[in-house]
Design an enzyme around this catalytic site. Structure first.
Site, PDB file in Angstrom:
ATOM      1  N   ASP A 102       2.820  14.461  27.896  1.00 49.86           N
ATOM      2  CA  ASP A 102       3.385  14.653  29.414  1.00 49.86           C
ATOM      3  C   ASP A 102       2.283  13.365  30.285  1.00 49.86           C
ATOM      4  OD1 ASP A 102       0.989  15.635  29.883  1.00 49.86           O
ATOM      5  OD2 ASP A 102       1.477  17.263  30.348  1.00 49.86           O
ATOM      6  N   LYS A 142       8.073  16.727  23.276  1.00 48.05           N
ATOM      7  CA  LYS A 142       7.037  17.808  23.843  1.00 48.05           C
ATOM      8  C   LYS A 142       7.236  18.453  23.374  1.00 48.05           C
ATOM      9  CE  LYS A 142       6.665  17.893  27.865  1.00 48.05           C
ATOM     10  NZ  LYS A 142       6.498  18.369  29.843  1.00 48.05           N
TER      11      LYS A 142
END
Length: 212
Positions: free
Chosen positions: A130, A112
């Site tokens: 997320d 991420k």
């Protein structure tokens, strides 16, 4: 959907404050399980005074802890910040690397975070997943996956690259301010009429909320 995103906010921006590439990398790492607002409040003054990898190493874990004490998981993040800065200096001459493998090899940097850096600093067509992105895109009917990795693959297969990396910010901002986890504000969402999870204005109670 994306025509509306674009019309509403043609140039979405990252809400983390930074003045250098390293500062963004550090802030993305620090933002795990806390808010951008909390990270910004903790580091803005230090960033304005030129906090870089050398300064982080000089502060050490104790010094970094004093700086970021107000954010979640501060002790662990303070140690990771020093380890991150050390590797940036020793392996990358103080510069943030521009490829995924090198980024993900850094302490505290996962997929991420690497996606955010590749998009924000280097303009690559990535999409970091997320909690906001995962929730919003599921409610919009774009996936029904169980993991962020599977969600990312599904989204990347559907979204036209001309909307990347802006789509990342569109989903996050929608989730942060409108499509919230517990109380989605469907009544003021510009996607409500095309969202399969939109709650009717007159719906009440757990049954209506469960649609989300």
């Amino acid at each position: 959907m994306f025509a509306r995103f674009e019309a509403n906010n043609p140039n979405p921006r990252c809400e983390l404050y930074y003045t250098t590439d390293f500062q963004l990398l550090l802030s993305v790492m620090l933002s795990a399980q806390t808010t951008d607002k909390a990270v910004n409040a903790a580091v803005r003054d230090a960033y304005d005074h030129g906090l870089g990898p050398e300064q982080v190493v000089a502060l050490g874990a104790d010094g970094m802890l004093k700086l970021i004490r107000r954010i979640g998981l501060a002790p662990t993040k303070a140690r990771r910040a020093v380890a991150l800065a050390t590797e940036i200096i020793e392996k990358h001459n103080g510069r943030v690397p521009n490829n995924r493998d090198a980024l993900e090899a850094l302490p505290g940097v996962g997929r991420k975070t690497a996606n955010v850096i590749l998009a924000e600093l280097f303009g690559e067509p990535t999409l970091a997943v997320d909690t906001h992105v995962f929730r919003v895109t599921r409610r919009l009917g774009l996936h029904n996956e169980k993991t962020p990795e599977a969600c990312e693959q599904r989204l990347m297969a559907q979204i036209d690259r001309k909307f990347l990396p802006r789509a990342h910010h569109w989903f996050i901002l929608l989730g942060r301010y409108t499509c919230k986890a517990l109380k989605p504000a469907c009544d003021r969402c510009y996607l409500a009429d095309i969202c399969p999870s939109s709650k009717p204005a007159n719906a009440k109670g757990p049954k209506a909320a469960a649609k989300h």
